[in-house]
Design a protein around this motif. Structure first.
Motif, short mmCIF file in Angstrom:
data_model
loop_
_atom_site.label_atom_id
_atom_site.label_comp_id
_atom_site.label_asym_id
_atom_site.label_seq_id
_atom_site.Cartn_x
_atom_site.Cartn_y
_atom_site.Cartn_z
N TRP A 124 -6.36 78.62 77.91
CA TRP A 124 -5.14 78.48 77.13
C TRP A 124 -3.96 79.04 77.90
CZ3 TRP A 124 -1.49 81.90 75.27
CH2 TRP A 124 -0.63 81.42 74.28
N ARG A 125 -4.17 80.17 78.54
CA ARG A 125 -3.08 80.82 79.28
C ARG A 125 -2.62 79.96 80.45
NH1 ARG A 125 -3.17 87.04 81.55
NH2 ARG A 125 -1.50 86.82 83.07
N ARG A 126 -3.55 79.38 81.19
CA ARG A 126 -3.17 78.51 82.30
C ARG A 126 -2.43 77.27 81.80
NH1 ARG A 126 -8.50 79.89 84.60
NH2 ARG A 126 -8.16 81.27 86.39
N THR A 127 -2.83 76.78 80.62
CA THR A 127 -2.18 75.60 80.05
C THR A 127 -0.72 75.89 79.74
OG1 THR A 127 -4.26 74.83 79.06
CG2 THR A 127 -2.23 73.93 78.16
N VAL A 128 -0.44 77.01 79.07
CA VAL A 128 0.94 77.32 78.70
C VAL A 128 1.76 77.75 79.91
CG1 VAL A 128 0.34 77.89 76.33
CG2 VAL A 128 0.30 79.68 78.05
N GLU A 129 1.12 78.40 80.88
CA GLU A 129 1.86 78.79 82.09
C GLU A 129 2.27 77.57 82.91
OE1 GLU A 129 -0.65 81.57 84.09
OE2 GLU A 129 0.17 83.31 83.01
N LYS A 130 1.44 76.55 82.90
CA LYS A 130 1.79 75.30 83.59
C LYS A 130 2.99 74.65 82.93
CE LYS A 130 -0.06 70.77 84.88
NZ LYS A 130 -1.25 69.86 84.81
N LYS A 131 2.98 74.59 81.59
CA LYS A 131 4.11 74.03 80.86
C LYS A 131 5.37 74.88 81.05
CE LYS A 131 2.16 70.47 78.95
NZ LYS A 131 2.62 69.09 79.23
N ARG A 132 5.17 76.19 81.11
CA ARG A 132 6.30 77.09 81.33
C ARG A 132 6.96 76.82 82.68
NH1 ARG A 132 4.79 82.97 82.86
NH2 ARG A 132 4.75 81.89 84.87
N GLY A 133 6.12 76.59 83.71
CA GLY A 133 6.65 76.28 85.03
C GLY A 133 7.39 74.95 85.06
N GLU A 134 6.88 73.96 84.29
CA GLU A 134 7.54 72.66 84.25
C GLU A 134 8.92 72.76 83.62
OE1 GLU A 134 4.88 70.13 82.16
OE2 GLU A 134 3.41 70.02 83.80
N ALA A 135 9.10 73.74 82.73
CA ALA A 135 10.40 73.94 82.08
C ALA A 135 11.35 74.76 82.95
CB ALA A 135 10.22 74.62 80.73
N GLY A 136 10.85 75.26 84.09
CA GLY A 136 11.71 76.03 84.99
C GLY A 136 11.76 77.51 84.71
N TRP A 137 10.83 77.99 83.86
CA TRP A 137 10.78 79.42 83.56
C TRP A 137 9.71 80.07 84.43
CZ3 TRP A 137 10.16 77.78 77.81
CH2 TRP A 137 11.40 77.32 77.33
N ARG A 138 10.12 80.93 85.35
CA ARG A 138 9.18 81.53 86.29
C ARG A 138 8.38 82.68 85.69
NH1 ARG A 138 12.41 81.78 92.13
NH2 ARG A 138 12.79 79.52 92.30
N THR A 139 9.00 83.44 84.80
CA THR A 139 8.33 84.61 84.22
C THR A 139 8.42 84.56 82.71
OG1 THR A 139 10.35 85.95 84.27
CG2 THR A 139 8.95 85.99 86.24
N TRP A 140 7.53 85.35 82.06
CA TRP A 140 7.55 85.43 80.60
C TRP A 140 8.76 86.22 80.12
CZ3 TRP A 140 5.16 82.18 77.81
CH2 TRP A 140 3.92 81.66 78.19
N ASP A 141 9.32 87.09 80.96
CA ASP A 141 10.51 87.84 80.56
C ASP A 141 11.68 86.89 80.30
OD1 ASP A 141 9.30 90.30 80.66
OD2 ASP A 141 9.79 90.63 82.77
N LYS A 142 11.77 85.84 81.12
CA LYS A 142 12.85 84.87 80.92
C LYS A 142 12.64 84.11 79.61
CE LYS A 142 15.41 81.26 83.32
NZ LYS A 142 15.53 80.45 84.57
N VAL A 143 11.39 83.77 79.30
CA VAL A 143 11.09 83.09 78.04
C VAL A 143 11.35 84.03 76.88
CG1 VAL A 143 9.35 81.80 76.77
CG2 VAL A 143 9.29 81.80 79.27
N ARG A 144 11.01 85.31 77.05
CA ARG A 144 11.20 86.29 75.98
C ARG A 144 12.68 86.43 75.61
NH1 ARG A 144 8.42 89.76 78.10
NH2 ARG A 144 6.52 89.69 76.85
#
Length: 233
Positions: A186-206
């Motif tokens: 699950w984590r790899r799945t969401v991290e892949k989607k996060r990268g596609e959106a241009g967000w490198r870290t979870w802090d930026k998403v937060r």
């Protein structure tokens, strides 16, 4: 709290010891999977087994309403509403925790196509495309509905960093993994989607998720869930 030892089960994940666990002179049953609150939990994590479990329950719910799908007195628009409210929730219960790949998404879309074609009385001889079926039903692909996981992620990121659910997004286990291709999680799945959106870290998403209303209407969040068909358009 009272524990029923006869119903108690144990599941090990990457254990270092395989010996039996005995409590009060009773050996705890070691299992590879179990059902908790309607969700099938297994050693591999939420994914194919839970998805097939939900598909089976949704198929049963659809079959129980067979009489409604064939009634001519009920208009198609009402039938679609019943399908949305009585079948879809059964299928997508707990989908926020699923680890999705193309095969899993295809299983969801195939199930929906079969249901919609029977409700709309579209036969295979009519040569109606899947896109046209979705347009007539005013529905999107079920694989895109799993986007609600990002609503959950936004809720998690707004919590305190000390919360276990928040720490799990960045926590790295100790030791080395086994040789071979890493499994889809699950984590790899969401991290892949996060990268596609241009967000490198979870802090930026937060930082973006702090505003609840902005997060719901964020274009980048919606872009993550865009289906392949919509991208072509």
């Amino acid at each position: 709290m009272k524990i029923n030892w006869n119903k108690m089960k144990m599941m090990r994940i990457n254990p270092k010891q395989q010996g039996p666990i005995i409590i009060n002179d009773k050996e705890i049953e070691d299992v590879g999977e179990f059902t908790y609150l309607g969700t099938k939990v297994c050693r591999e994590g939420g994914g194919m087994k839970d998805l097939r479990n939900r598909l089976s329950k949704a198929r049963s719910a659809y079959i129980r309403l067979k009489r409604i799908w064939t009634l001519k007195k009920i208009i198609k628009r009402t039938k679609i509403k019943l399908y949305r409210t009585l079948v879809i929730p059964v299928l997508l219960y707990g989908c926020e925790t699923w680890k999705m790949n193309k095969k899993d998404g295809k299983m969801l879309d195939v199930f929906q196509q079969k249901c919609l074609r029977r409700i709309l009385k579209i036969r295979w001889e009519d040569h109606v495309t899947n896109e046209e079926v979705q347009k007539r039903a005013d529905m999107e692909q079920l694989s895109c509905e799993v986007k609600r996981r990002w609503k959950m992620i936004g809720h998690v990121l707004r919590q305190d960093r000390e919360k276990d659910s928040n720490a799990a997004l960045t926590w790295a286990p100790e030791g080395k993994r086994k040789c071979g291709r890493p499994k889809t999680t699950w984590r790899r799945t969401v991290e892949k989607k996060r990268g596609e959106a241009g967000w490198r870290t979870w802090d930026k998403v937060r930082s973006r998720a702090k505003n609840r209303e902005r997060w719901k209407s964020d274009r980048d969040v919606k872009a993550i869930c865009t289906t392949r068909h919509e991208e072509v358009k």
